[in-house]
Design a protein around this motif. Structure first.
Motif, PDB file in Angstrom:
ATOM      1  N   MET A  46     108.403  43.494 -43.064  1.00 16.58           N
ATOM      2  CA  MET A  46     108.751  44.900 -43.253  1.00 16.58           C
ATOM      3  C   MET A  46     107.556  45.765 -42.853  1.00 16.58           C
ATOM      4  SD  MET A  46     110.696  44.351 -46.932  1.00 16.58           S
ATOM      5  CE  MET A  46     111.168  46.071 -47.113  1.00 16.58           C
ATOM      6  N   GLU A  47     107.584  46.275 -41.638  1.00 18.88           N
ATOM      7  CA  GLU A  47     106.454  47.033 -41.098  1.00 18.88           C
ATOM      8  C   GLU A  47     106.556  48.512 -41.477  1.00 18.88           C
ATOM      9  OE1 GLU A  47     104.835  44.835 -37.170  1.00 18.88           O
ATOM     10  OE2 GLU A  47     106.493  46.212 -36.834  1.00 18.88           O
ATOM     11  N   TYR A  48     105.403  49.180 -41.460  1.00 17.32           N
ATOM     12  CA  TYR A  48     105.387  50.641 -41.589  1.00 17.32           C
ATOM     13  C   TYR A  48     104.165  51.193 -40.871  1.00 17.32           C
ATOM     14  CZ  TYR A  48     102.447  49.395 -45.653  1.00 17.32           C
ATOM     15  OH  TYR A  48     101.504  48.848 -46.480  1.00 17.32           O
ATOM     16  N   ALA A  49     104.274  52.447 -40.450  1.00 20.61           N
ATOM     17  CA  ALA A  49     103.240  53.082 -39.641  1.00 20.61           C
ATOM     18  C   ALA A  49     102.321  53.947 -40.499  1.00 20.61           C
ATOM     19  CB  ALA A  49     103.882  53.945 -38.553  1.00 20.61           C
ATOM     20  N   LYS A  50     101.129  54.191 -40.020  1.00 18.11           N
ATOM     21  CA  LYS A  50     100.204  55.113 -40.675  1.00 18.11           C
ATOM     22  C   LYS A  50     100.838  56.500 -40.722  1.00 18.11           C
ATOM     23  CE  LYS A  50      95.564  57.094 -40.315  1.00 18.11           C
ATOM     24  NZ  LYS A  50      94.298  57.119 -39.539  1.00 18.11           N
ATOM     25  N   GLY A  51     100.797  57.131 -41.890  1.00 19.69           N
ATOM     26  CA  GLY A  51     101.377  58.456 -42.047  1.00 19.69           C
ATOM     27  C   GLY A  51     102.851  58.454 -42.393  1.00 19.69           C
ATOM     28  N   GLU A  52     103.489  57.271 -42.385  1.00 20.87           N
ATOM     29  CA  GLU A  52     104.910  57.179 -42.733  1.00 20.87           C
ATOM     30  C   GLU A  52     105.091  57.463 -44.223  1.00 20.87           C
ATOM     31  OE1 GLU A  52     108.617  53.985 -42.253  1.00 20.87           O
ATOM     32  OE2 GLU A  52     106.693  53.632 -41.272  1.00 20.87           O
ATOM     33  N   LYS A  53     106.195  58.092 -44.574  1.00 16.31           N
ATOM     34  CA  LYS A  53     106.442  58.483 -45.957  1.00 16.31           C
ATOM     35  C   LYS A  53     107.501  57.586 -46.601  1.00 16.31           C
ATOM     36  CE  LYS A  53     105.275  63.386 -45.339  1.00 16.31           C
ATOM     37  NZ  LYS A  53     105.759  64.786 -45.468  1.00 16.31           N
ATOM     38  N   TRP A  54     107.277  57.271 -47.874  1.00 19.37           N
ATOM     39  CA  TRP A  54     108.259  56.575 -48.695  1.00 19.37           C
ATOM     40  C   TRP A  54     108.175  57.179 -50.087  1.00 19.37           C
ATOM     41  CZ3 TRP A  54     112.625  54.416 -48.537  1.00 19.37           C
ATOM     42  CH2 TRP A  54     113.099  53.592 -49.555  1.00 19.37           C
ATOM     43  N   GLY A  55     109.158  57.985 -50.427  1.00 16.09           N
ATOM     44  CA  GLY A  55     109.086  58.720 -51.669  1.00 16.09           C
ATOM     45  C   GLY A  55     107.962  59.737 -51.625  1.00 16.09           C
ATOM     46  N   GLU A  56     107.097  59.697 -52.615  1.00 12.52           N
ATOM     47  CA  GLU A  56     105.963  60.620 -52.673  1.00 12.52           C
ATOM     48  C   GLU A  56     104.726  60.059 -51.993  1.00 12.52           C
ATOM     49  OE1 GLU A  56     105.353  61.363 -56.787  1.00 12.52           O
ATOM     50  OE2 GLU A  56     107.164  62.603 -57.027  1.00 12.52           O
ATOM     51  N   ASP A  57     104.796  58.846 -51.501  1.00 11.01           N
ATOM     52  CA  ASP A  57     103.622  58.196 -50.919  1.00 11.01           C
ATOM     53  C   ASP A  57     103.590  58.326 -49.401  1.00 11.01           C
ATOM     54  OD1 ASP A  57     102.466  57.136 -53.347  1.00 11.01           O
ATOM     55  OD2 ASP A  57     104.166  55.739 -53.398  1.00 11.01           O
ATOM     56  N   VAL A  58     102.376  58.379 -48.864  1.00 10.60           N
ATOM     57  CA  VAL A  58     102.142  58.390 -47.430  1.00 10.60           C
ATOM     58  C   VAL A  58     101.263  57.186 -47.101  1.00 10.60           C
ATOM     59  CG1 VAL A  58     101.181  59.652 -45.470  1.00 10.60           C
ATOM     60  CG2 VAL A  58     102.310  60.903 -47.331  1.00 10.60           C
ATOM     61  N   ALA A  59     101.686  56.356 -46.176  1.00  9.21           N
ATOM     62  CA  ALA A  59     100.940  55.140 -45.842  1.00  9.21           C
ATOM     63  C   ALA A  59      99.585  55.499 -45.232  1.00  9.21           C
ATOM     64  CB  ALA A  59     101.736  54.282 -44.866  1.00  9.21           C
ATOM     65  N   PRO A  60      98.476  55.045 -45.831  1.00 10.70           N
ATOM     66  CA  PRO A  60      97.153  55.373 -45.288  1.00 10.70           C
ATOM     67  C   PRO A  60      96.812  54.621 -44.008  1.00 10.70           C
ATOM     68  CG  PRO A  60      96.954  53.964 -47.221  1.00 10.70           C
ATOM     69  CD  PRO A  60      98.405  54.315 -47.102  1.00 10.70           C
ATOM     70  N   VAL A  61      97.448  53.459 -43.799  1.00 12.78           N
ATOM     71  CA  VAL A  61      97.231  52.678 -42.572  1.00 12.78           C
ATOM     72  C   VAL A  61      98.562  52.041 -42.178  1.00 12.78           C
ATOM     73  CG1 VAL A  61      94.821  52.152 -43.096  1.00 12.78           C
ATOM     74  CG2 VAL A  61      96.609  50.559 -43.809  1.00 12.78           C
ATOM     75  N   ALA A  62      98.619  51.520 -40.982  1.00 16.67           N
ATOM     76  CA  ALA A  62      99.798  50.781 -40.526  1.00 16.67           C
ATOM     77  C   ALA A  62      99.627  49.304 -40.871  1.00 16.67           C
ATOM     78  CB  ALA A  62      99.978  50.944 -39.027  1.00 16.67           C
ATOM     79  N   THR A  63     100.591  48.750 -41.581  1.00 10.07           N
ATOM     80  CA  THR A  63     100.542  47.318 -41.874  1.00 10.07           C
ATOM     81  C   THR A  63     101.953  46.840 -42.228  1.00 10.07           C
ATOM     82  OG1 THR A  63      99.437  45.584 -43.169  1.00 10.07           O
ATOM     83  CG2 THR A  63      99.852  47.683 -44.284  1.00 10.07           C
ATOM     84  N   ARG A  64     102.078  45.748 -43.000  1.00 11.38           N
ATOM     85  CA  ARG A  64     103.409  45.193 -43.245  1.00 11.38           C
ATOM     86  C   ARG A  64     103.462  44.480 -44.581  1.00 11.38           C
ATOM     87  NH1 ARG A  64     100.827  41.636 -44.349  1.00 11.38           N
ATOM     88  NH2 ARG A  64     100.056  39.841 -43.240  1.00 11.38           N
TER      89      ARG A  64
END
Length: 482
Positions: free
Chosen positions: A195-213
């Protein structure tokens, strides 16, 4: 004396702060050359990295392999009708709620994680939904499988024998140059969900600080060390110069009795392997402290090298009562001095005497470190630089690395220890013309290099395996030692 030490400490902190602020701008002119610190680092790596005098030509690798199903993590959770609510790190996933909470936990921290999914029926339903996501992709998976693939793609002339439960999807994805005995093939692939996600991607109130999985699986074959019985026989027949093992983290979900039995099986098979052939064990994300402690006790004395990242290193310290158990990444990187302390403690605790362990390759998003007992492994400066370089190449999916697409994210001034007084008083000012920092501590040689972090990574899967595989190819074991 106390006052002088305090003043010296204040000066060191101020000096570190000054240099960190001074070199934060990555377009900084290096020595009047008009090039960035990233470009200068790349240029210096070219002159730093040299192949070992005795190159490796034959490697045996096992045991874990699977097919990775790669999807957008947030897209899958939406398709599963999971909403971003609570965040909690469950050591084992039992249902959709556990999946959503654990994904959210790692997402908020920007940390890669892996957890076992215990309910096979629910896991199959998740895979069925993931398989319908338009941008899904299948890729070769499993630490051992990925390391074999990386070596084959990097050095096609190296002979590789792979032993593990290879299914039809994985079999088609393997390089044709890799030798896979027919007896290891299985009818159905184990499928791991990435399950990948990108830096800056949002999920709820959180923003991913880096891209990882985040990774989860309901893996049966690899978790039971399938084809272990064939590994030693194949190794002895193949006569490799190096052996690479991985997959023990998948024992995480077993009851203690089963786990102990499987680890004893692994230890007994390792003991049968040729004594002068170095064995590397690649670790991966775990949640069971008892399992990790048992791996260290049962397996570490019989292998020569281990590879691990910051989560595994800190968890290892927690599981074995080591230093800096509360270490957390700050500004995207774990404190260099504290990592050096834990690695030094690890080698001090598990090497020496009859133990063969003499090398630790630590890798994180922003830097790598290789520590070796003196006179056991050679060419570590090249190995750590080569591993750091391949991290950027694989993440950005470009070779060579384009300086404009990467960032140097380590602090530009750092000390080498928290616990060791002499090393703590040394501040290293990062010099891109000399990207590898070397030091010795209590009979252990350290080699450190930053990573040039890809701004918009095209790939987050298998980076650690590529890093460790590359580092091994540039390392040379002194067979006269043990």
């Amino acid at each position: 004396m106390i006052r002088n030490s305090l003043v010296a400490g204040v000066i060191l902190v101020a000096l570190a702060y000054f240099y960190d602020r001074k070199t934060t701008d990555t377009s900084l002119d290096v020595d009047g050359t008009g090039i960035s610190v990233e470009e200068a680092t790349l240029n210096a790596w070219e002159s730093t990295i040299t192949k070992p005098s005795v190159p490796i030509t034959k490697i045996a690798i096992g045991l874990n392999v699977n097919a990775d199903l790669i999807v957008s993590g947030t897209a899958l959770l939406k398709a599963l009708k999971i909403n971003p609510k609570n965040k909690h790190d469950h050591s084992t996933l039992h249902d959709l709620t556990h999946l959503g909470e654990t994904f959210g936990y790692f997402f908020s921290k920007g940390a890669g994680g892996e957890r076992y999914f215990s309910n096979g029926e629910v896991y199959k339903q998740i895979i069925d939904v993931a398989d319908k996501i338009p941008d899904k992709q299948y890729s070769l998976g499993g630490n051992a499988g990925l390391m074999a693939q990386k070596i084959a793609n990097t050095l096609p002339n190296v002979q590789i024998r792979f032993i593990g439960p290879v299914g039809p999807i994985a079999g088609k994805l393997f390089s044709k140059t890799i030798n896979i005995p027919s007896g290891v093939m299985v009818e159905k692939d184990e499928v791991h969900l990435i399950m990948e996600y990108a830096k800056g991607e949002k999920w709820g109130e959180d923003v991913a600080p880096v891209a990882t999985r985040f990774i989860t699986s309901n893996d049966i074959a690899n978790a039971n060390l399938a084809r272990l019985d064939m590994f030693v026989k194949s190794v002895i027949e193949f006569k490799p110069q190096m052996i690479v093992l991985s997959g023990l983290h998948l024992l995480d979900g077993h009851p203690q009795e089963t786990r102990t039995r499987l680890l004893k099986m692994m230890r007994n098979e390792i003991i049968k392997m040729p004594r002068k052939v170095p064995i590397h064990l690649e670790l991966a994300s775990m949640a069971n402290a008892d399992c990790l402690a048992e791996i260290a006790q049962q397996i570490f004395p019989f292998i020569h090298s281990i590879g691990l990242n910051e989560q595994e290193l800190v968890f290892f310290s927690q599981a074995n009562h080591g230093p800096h158990q509360d270490l957390k990444p700050v500004n995207g990187y774990p404190e260099i001095a504290a990592v050096g302390d834990i690695v030094s403690w690890l080698l001090g605790k598990y090497s020496g005497g009859s133990s063969k362990l003499a090398r630790v390759h630590f890798h994180s998003l922003t830097y790598h470190l290789i520590a070796t007992k003196m006179d056991t492994w050679q060419n570590s400066a090249s190995a750590v630089a080569a591993g750091a370089r391949v991290a950027g190449e694989q993440a950005c999916m470009t070779k060579p690395i384009q300086p404009s697409k990467v960032d140097l994210l380590i602090p530009k001034a750092f000390s080498l220890s928290v616990d060791n007084i002499q090393l703590r008083q040394q501040v290293v000012i990062y010099d891109p013309a000399r990207p590898v920092t070397l030091w010795n501590r209590d009979g252990v040689d350290f080699a450190f290099s930053p990573v040039l972090v890809c701004r918009k990574p095209g790939n987050t899967v298998g980076l650690g395996d590529a890093i460790s595989a590359t580092g091994l190819l540039y390392s040379m074991y002194s067979i006269e030692t043990k």
